[in-house]
Design an enzyme around this catalytic site. Structure first.
Site, PDB file in Angstrom:
ATOM      1  N   ASP A 137      -6.724  -6.933  -6.924  1.00 20.24           N
ATOM      2  CA  ASP A 137      -6.329  -7.150  -5.292  1.00 20.24           C
ATOM      3  C   ASP A 137      -6.562  -8.647  -5.461  1.00 20.24           C
ATOM      4  OD1 ASP A 137      -6.172  -5.089  -2.612  1.00 20.24           O
ATOM      5  OD2 ASP A 137      -7.922  -6.020  -2.566  1.00 20.24           O
ATOM      6  N   LYS A 167     -11.541   2.364  -4.541  1.00 21.46           N
ATOM      7  CA  LYS A 167     -11.563   1.156  -4.426  1.00 21.46           C
ATOM      8  C   LYS A 167     -13.370  -0.197  -4.729  1.00 21.46           C
ATOM      9  CE  LYS A 167      -8.700  -2.391  -3.069  1.00 21.46           C
ATOM     10  NZ  LYS A 167      -7.970  -2.512  -2.970  1.00 21.46           N
TER      11      LYS A 167
HETATM   12  P1  NDP Z   1      -4.276 -13.247  -3.763  1.00 19.99           P
HETATM   13  O1  NDP Z   1      -5.781 -13.114  -3.831  1.00 19.99           O
HETATM   14  O2  NDP Z   1      -3.479 -12.823  -4.723  1.00 19.99           O
HETATM   15  O3  NDP Z   1      -3.887 -14.054  -2.247  1.00 19.99           O
HETATM   16  C1  NDP Z   1      -4.472 -13.514  -1.152  1.00 19.99           C
HETATM   17  C2  NDP Z   1      -4.091 -14.183   0.179  1.00 19.99           C
HETATM   18  O4  NDP Z   1      -4.157 -14.156   0.923  1.00 19.99           O
HETATM   19  C3  NDP Z   1      -4.051 -16.009  -0.610  1.00 19.99           C
HETATM   20  O5  NDP Z   1      -3.161 -17.069   0.129  1.00 19.99           O
HETATM   21  C4  NDP Z   1      -6.008 -15.962   0.182  1.00 19.99           C
HETATM   22  O6  NDP Z   1      -5.696 -17.619   0.751  1.00 19.99           O
HETATM   23  C5  NDP Z   1      -4.899 -14.932   1.723  1.00 19.99           C
HETATM   24  N1  NDP Z   1      -6.367 -15.204   2.378  1.00 19.99           N
HETATM   25  C6  NDP Z   1      -7.869 -14.026   1.484  1.00 19.99           C
HETATM   26  N2  NDP Z   1      -8.421 -14.579   2.630  1.00 19.99           N
HETATM   27  C7  NDP Z   1      -7.996 -15.132   3.506  1.00 19.99           C
HETATM   28  C8  NDP Z   1      -8.937 -14.575   4.939  1.00 19.99           C
HETATM   29  N3  NDP Z   1      -9.797 -14.449   5.156  1.00 19.99           N
HETATM   30  N4  NDP Z   1      -8.026 -15.371   6.290  1.00 19.99           N
HETATM   31  C9  NDP Z   1      -7.003 -16.282   5.277  1.00 19.99           C
HETATM   32  N5  NDP Z   1      -5.841 -15.538   4.148  1.00 19.99           N
HETATM   33  C10 NDP Z   1      -6.974 -15.511   3.482  1.00 19.99           C
HETATM   34  O7  NDP Z   1      -4.554 -11.432  -3.528  1.00 19.99           O
HETATM   35  P2  NDP Z   1      -3.542 -10.473  -3.051  1.00 19.99           P
HETATM   36  O8  NDP Z   1      -1.839 -10.701  -2.811  1.00 19.99           O
HETATM   37  O9  NDP Z   1      -3.174  -9.747  -3.335  1.00 19.99           O
HETATM   38  O10 NDP Z   1      -3.329  -9.343  -1.926  1.00 19.99           O
HETATM   39  C11 NDP Z   1      -3.695  -9.683  -0.481  1.00 19.99           C
HETATM   40  C12 NDP Z   1      -3.805  -8.545   0.513  1.00 19.99           C
HETATM   41  O11 NDP Z   1      -2.598  -7.515  -0.001  1.00 19.99           O
HETATM   42  C13 NDP Z   1      -4.682  -7.668   0.464  1.00 19.99           C
HETATM   43  O12 NDP Z   1      -4.629  -7.005   1.741  1.00 19.99           O
HETATM   44  C14 NDP Z   1      -4.911  -6.798  -0.529  1.00 19.99           C
HETATM   45  O13 NDP Z   1      -5.216  -5.895  -0.146  1.00 19.99           O
HETATM   46  C15 NDP Z   1      -3.336  -6.259  -0.460  1.00 19.99           C
HETATM   47  N6  NDP Z   1      -2.503  -5.542  -1.228  1.00 19.99           N
HETATM   48  C16 NDP Z   1      -2.644  -5.780  -2.643  1.00 19.99           C
HETATM   49  C17 NDP Z   1      -2.016  -5.550  -3.415  1.00 19.99           C
HETATM   50  C18 NDP Z   1      -1.744  -5.660  -4.875  1.00 19.99           C
HETATM   51  O14 NDP Z   1      -0.706  -5.479  -5.484  1.00 19.99           O
HETATM   52  N7  NDP Z   1      -2.318  -7.546  -5.365  1.00 19.99           N
HETATM   53  C19 NDP Z   1      -1.283  -3.994  -3.366  1.00 19.99           C
HETATM   54  C20 NDP Z   1      -1.658  -3.169  -1.960  1.00 19.99           C
HETATM   55  C21 NDP Z   1      -2.110  -4.631  -0.913  1.00 19.99           C
HETATM   56  P3  NDP Z   1      -7.052 -18.149  -0.107  1.00 19.99           P
HETATM   57  O15 NDP Z   1      -6.074 -19.071  -1.355  1.00 19.99           O
HETATM   58  O16 NDP Z   1      -7.378 -20.161   1.104  1.00 19.99           O
HETATM   59  O17 NDP Z   1      -7.974 -17.292  -0.031  1.00 19.99           O
END
Ligand code: NDP
Length: 451
Positions: free
Chosen positions: A170, A130
């Site tokens: 991510d 990561k």
């Molecule tokens: P994005 O950046 O596309 O979206 C993240 C979302 O989560 C946004 O809506 C963001 O809101 C919100 N968020 C982030 N930090 C916080 C926080 N501290 N509290 C509340 N909301 C928060 O990321 P992804 O969708 O890619 O990833 C989301 C999750 O899925 C993560 O845990 C990631 O590790 C996991 N994941 C992702 C994969 C992928 O293929 N992308 C694969 C496997 C797991 P805001 O805009 O306000 O920051």
């Protein structure tokens, strides 16, 4: 857990905490795996002698570097870059890059550790890694994001490669950022290879990679629901987050007949009792991906919805919860609210979104519960499929990729059932996922000697 396994686990944890002080997320991730695998390790004492879990919990390599960049006003900023290469027993390191203000070594190490187990579950040949930076993309111009990505890659390129380490996106790293990172990698190396995944479709990206984590989550959840004779049809679903994973989880759940009533970001959540439809979903997609807007705008656009600032969705009554935002977003009280609201299935799209106290409540209430390393593995699995397509210089159709994604999620479910079925017939997906993944990684490590 018997006395011997208990003693082993306690000794292991106290040594890990002493060696890695203050890294609370890393401790949390390791402890969860340890609790699942300690009985197996205790029954196989050569794993203790050869310190297999100790080696998995010590990353093979950690790179920390300075990332200087200049903003649009000419001011210089310094961020910190990370790449944690946790384990390469099963294949080249593979895992996403996160850009978020909260990124630190503990978060990088927990994610790399989780990734090692997740990648093992996919059945594809990938080790775990990561990376990321404490760079906050929020409010940055496109040119600033590009300059930051270029500076980040100017150091990272030395440590990655198609047969060494293949990063992906991510939190904070979507298709646009992967484009800038890839462009700089190509320029520095003078080679066009599949060293990053999540690429654009015109330049080596796999069809369905953007959708894969969210779709895979729903395919996995479908299998879980099937164990109780249920499906998404007619169910009320809470989704948290509104980024990549949340968007496609919501879309697939909706297309499978569910009513998705919430989405969120770090400022609050929207509750739409009428549920999303294709038009509302398209609004969210455009809002988040094109305009980089906030989820509260949904409630302005759709009067059926309410925006609740500073809150998380978990107190809304539902059948199924899909946490898709970030780590530790379901705490004890949230879990109690889910139980109270009638929820019977929590399938994790984010990595480690539930705290250990929340998991105890969820499992204690007899709910279906899957850890992210099993139910969100569809993203990295499809990245693995992208690597294969790049290697053989072919481009598969969306139908071909979707069929493989479904098969992989179903195989992961089967592995969880095989290793996690309890005496009373219920499936402990945490135990099943951890044990299935550990046995494979440990076997490969034993074959490869003390390295
Ligand atoms: P994005 O950046 O596309 O979206 C993240 C979302 O989560 C946004 O809506 C963001 O809101 C919100 N968020 C982030 N930090 C916080 C926080 N501290 N509290 C509340 N909301 C928060 O990321 P992804 O969708 O890619 O990833 C989301 C999750 O899925 C993560 O845990 C990631 O590790 C996991 N994941 C992702 C994969 C992928 O293929 N992308 C694969 C496997 C797991 P805001 O805009 O306000 O920051």
């Amino acid at each position: 857990m018997n006395h011997f396994a208990q003693k082993y686990a306690e000794g292991f944890m106290s040594e890990l905490i002493a060696r890695n002080p203050g890294e609370t997320e890393f401790h949390q991730a390791v402890k969860e795996v340890l609790e699942s695998v300690a009985p197996y390790i205790a029954e196989n004492p050569h794993l203790i002698d050869l310190k297999v879990l100790e080696r998995i919990a010590e990353p093979e390599r950690i790179v920390i570097f300075r990332v200087p960049w200049t903003d649009d006003c000419g001011c210089v900023h310094i961020n910190r870059g990370f790449r944690v290469q946790c384990n390469s027993a099963l294949g080249p390191y593979k895992g996403g890059i996160r850009f978020h203000a909260s990124v630190n070594l503990s978060i990088m190490k927990f994610l790399a550790f989780e990734q090692t187990f997740k990648n093992s579950l996919t059945t594809l040949p990938m080790g775990g890694a990561k990376g990321g930076s404490d760079f906050n993309p929020r409010g940055k111009s496109d040119a600033e994001v590009m300059r930051f990505c270029q500076s980040f890659m100017t150091e990272l390129y030395r440590h990655i490669g198609q047969d060494t380490d293949v990063p992906a996106g991510d939190i904070g790293v979507g298709g646009q950022e992967i484009g800038y990172l890839f462009g700089q990698y190509k320029r520095l190396r003078n080679e066009f290879t599949g060293t990053l995944t999540g690429k654009g479709q015109a330049w080596g990206g796999s069809l369905l990679r953007p959708e894969a984590t969210g779709y895979g989550l729903c395919y996995f959840a479908e299998q879980m629901l099937g164990t109780r004779g249920k499906s998404f049809e007619g169910q009320t679903v809470l989704v948290s987050g509104s980024g990549n994973v949340a968007q496609y989880a919501a879309q697939k759940a909706m297309r499978l007949g569910a009513k998705v009533v919430t989405m969120s970001d770090s400022d609050g959540f929207i509750y739409d009792p009428d549920g999303l439809d294709e038009e509302k979903w398209a609004f969210i997609f455009e809002l988040k991906n094109i305009r980089r807007g906030r989820i509260k705008e949904y409630a302005t656009k759709y009067p059926s919805a309410t925006y609740l600032p500073g809150e998380r969705p978990w107190r809304i009554p539902c059948d199924i919860a899909l946490p898709c935002a970030t780590q530790n977003e379901i705490e004890k009280q949230d879990a109690e609210n889910l139980v109270k609201g009638g929820c019977y299935c929590v399938a994790e799209g984010a990595n480690m979104p539930s705290t250990p106290e929340a998991i105890d409540i969820i499992q204690g209430a007899g709910m279906l519960y899957s850890p992210g390393k099993a139910s969100n593995a569809g993203g990295v699995a499809t990245s693995g499929l992208e690597m294969t397509q790049n290697s053989i210089r072919q481009h598969w159709t969306a139908e071909e990729v979707d069929a493989q994604l479904r098969r992989i999620m179903s195989d992961i479910h089967t592995a969880c059932v095989k290793y996690g079925t309890l005496e009373d017939g219920r499936v402990d997906y945490v135990k099943g996922a951890n044990l299935a993944a550990f046995i494979k990684v440990a076997g490969a490590m034993l074959d490869q000697g003390i390295v």
